[in-house]
Scaffold this active site. Structure first.
Site, PDB file in Angstrom:
ATOM      1  N   PHE A 193       3.764  -1.820   3.453  1.00  0.00           N
ATOM      2  CA  PHE A 193       3.274  -0.444   3.537  1.00  0.00           C
ATOM      3  C   PHE A 193       4.389   0.548   3.235  1.00  0.00           C
ATOM      4  O   PHE A 193       5.428   0.546   3.899  1.00  0.00           O
ATOM      5  CB  PHE A 193       2.717  -0.167   4.937  1.00  0.00           C
ATOM      6  CG  PHE A 193       1.535  -1.019   5.293  1.00  0.00           C
ATOM      7  CD1 PHE A 193       0.245  -0.563   5.067  1.00  0.00           C
ATOM      8  CD2 PHE A 193       1.710  -2.283   5.822  1.00  0.00           C
ATOM      9  CE1 PHE A 193      -0.848  -1.359   5.378  1.00  0.00           C
ATOM     10  CE2 PHE A 193       0.626  -3.084   6.139  1.00  0.00           C
ATOM     11  CZ  PHE A 193      -0.663  -2.626   5.915  1.00  0.00           C
ATOM     12  N   LYS A 194       4.156   1.373   2.246  1.00  0.00           N
ATOM     13  CA  LYS A 194       5.071   2.483   1.942  1.00  0.00           C
ATOM     14  C   LYS A 194       4.420   3.763   2.461  1.00  0.00           C
ATOM     15  O   LYS A 194       3.427   4.243   1.903  1.00  0.00           O
ATOM     16  CB  LYS A 194       5.320   2.578   0.438  1.00  0.00           C
ATOM     17  CG  LYS A 194       6.257   3.721   0.042  1.00  0.00           C
ATOM     18  CD  LYS A 194       6.306   3.883  -1.463  1.00  0.00           C
ATOM     19  CE  LYS A 194       7.212   5.023  -1.869  1.00  0.00           C
ATOM     20  NZ  LYS A 194       7.158   5.293  -3.331  1.00  0.00           N
ATOM     21  N   ILE A 195       4.992   4.304   3.515  1.00  0.00           N
ATOM     22  CA  ILE A 195       4.414   5.470   4.177  1.00  0.00           C
ATOM     23  C   ILE A 195       5.244   6.696   3.830  1.00  0.00           C
ATOM     24  O   ILE A 195       6.415   6.796   4.200  1.00  0.00           O
ATOM     25  CB  ILE A 195       4.375   5.276   5.712  1.00  0.00           C
ATOM     26  CG1 ILE A 195       3.650   3.964   6.065  1.00  0.00           C
ATOM     27  CG2 ILE A 195       3.710   6.472   6.371  1.00  0.00           C
ATOM     28  CD1 ILE A 195       2.207   3.891   5.640  1.00  0.00           C
ATOM     29  N   LEU A 246       0.841  -1.186   0.000  1.00  0.00           N
ATOM     30  CA  LEU A 246       0.000   0.000   0.000  1.00  0.00           C
ATOM     31  C   LEU A 246       0.878   1.237   0.000  1.00  0.00           C
ATOM     32  O   LEU A 246       1.816   1.345   0.803  1.00  0.00           O
ATOM     33  CB  LEU A 246      -0.924   0.005   1.217  1.00  0.00           C
ATOM     34  CG  LEU A 246      -1.839   1.215   1.371  1.00  0.00           C
ATOM     35  CD1 LEU A 246      -3.177   0.816   1.961  1.00  0.00           C
ATOM     36  CD2 LEU A 246      -1.192   2.311   2.240  1.00  0.00           C
TER      37      LEU A 246
END
Length: 305
Positions: free
Chosen positions: A166-168, A138
């Site tokens: 998860f890529k934040i 995501l």
């Protein structure tokens, strides 16, 4: 060292064009070879820094096939599949899976400034892609304008088997990464940051295990990540301080055009062309980028010479 299965440097491949705006497919192969020689842990294609919003559907398929065939398993490849329409995202996920992609990456459903998926619609879209049977990363990026609260992300990780990455890269990314890891625990298999590693140290300190940068200097950013994860904080901080002026110039002045400028200088590709309405970098901005890069001696500036 982290015991999480995903870590390290997974940069985004730029999409090279000829000066007439057509795809430079031979240049695309050279970009991929250069990135592998930079020691990357994985490669992401068709992302925002690949100018995905300037590429036709037919070109997307051409690039997906070319990149996966050319990399040929040397490193894992992430294929970005974001789209507002869930059936299109699912179709893109199936193609990526069938061609051998390791992961697909997607933002929540959005189109322009006003069409934004609700939390439930976002969950449903990711669940539909999860049924394709390929790991999903995501991407929580400001470009979508969609709020993705931590409880929603943890629910997705808990209820969607393929949704663990998860890529934040939202504002205050470190705080969100810290909260995500605290609430999600072992469900969060890949807490990554992005945005050219402009907040890398804070994000690593918050628990990130990897970063998705541009393809400009992953050979210099990778050691920072590895040192930090190995507990060598002093070496990581020193290494980051050395490259930070170039990262800052890329992040604040150049964006996705930076990797292309560096790759032209290093003989990787023949043109830094970006399709209209993206303007070329001002010559002075490009010159300062190279001025900041040369003392670092990154592979990109000498790969093709």
């Amino acid at each position: 060292m982290t015991d999480r299965p995903y870590s390290g440097i997974w940069p985004v491949a730029p999409t090279p064009f000829h000066d007439d705006g057509s795809l430079d497919l031979d240049g695309m192969k050279r970009v991929l070879d250069c990135m592998i020689d930079q020691g990357v842990d994985g490669i992401c294609i068709l992302a925002n820094f690949s100018e995905q919003f300037l590429i036709s559907d037919a070109e997307r398929e051409t690039l997906t096939r070319l990149c996966l065939n050319h990399v040929a398993g040397r490193v894992p490849v992430i294929v970005t599949i974001s789209h507002y329409a869930t059936p299109i995202v699912v179709e893109r996920a199936r193609l990526a899976r069938d061609l051998g992609a390791a992961i697909v990456m997607m933002m929540p459903p959005y189109h322009g400034a006003l069409l934004k998926g609700t939390p439930e619609q976002t969950f449903e879209q990711f669940r539909a892609v999860g049924e394709v049977g390929i790991p999903i990363m995501l991407q929580d990026a400001p470009l979508s304008g969609v709020d993705l609260p931590v409880p929603l992300l943890v629910r997705m990780a808990r209820e969607i088997e393929m949704m663990k990455l998860f890529k934040i890269e939202c504002p205050q990314a470190a705080a969100k990464l810290r909260a995500l890891i605290a609430e999600g625990g072992d469900l969060i298999e890949a807490p990554f940051d992005g945005e050219e590693a402009i907040t890398l140290l804070a994000d690593l300190d918050a628990g990130a295990t990897g970063s998705m940068t541009s393809a400009m200097i992953p050979d210099l950013i990778g050691p920072v990540i590895r040192d930090f994860l190995a507990g060598n904080r002093e070496a990581a901080i020193a290494g980051y301080a050395r490259v930070l002026p170039a990262i800052n110039h890329e992040n604040r002045q150049c964006g996705f055009r930076s990797a292309k400028v560096a790759m032209v200088e290093g003989g990787v590709i023949g043109s830094a062309f970006c399709r209209h309405p993206i303007p070329p970098l001002h010559p002075d901005t490009a010159a300062m980028l190279l001025e900041l890069l040369r003392p670092l001696d990154p592979l990109v500036l000498r790969w093709g010479k």
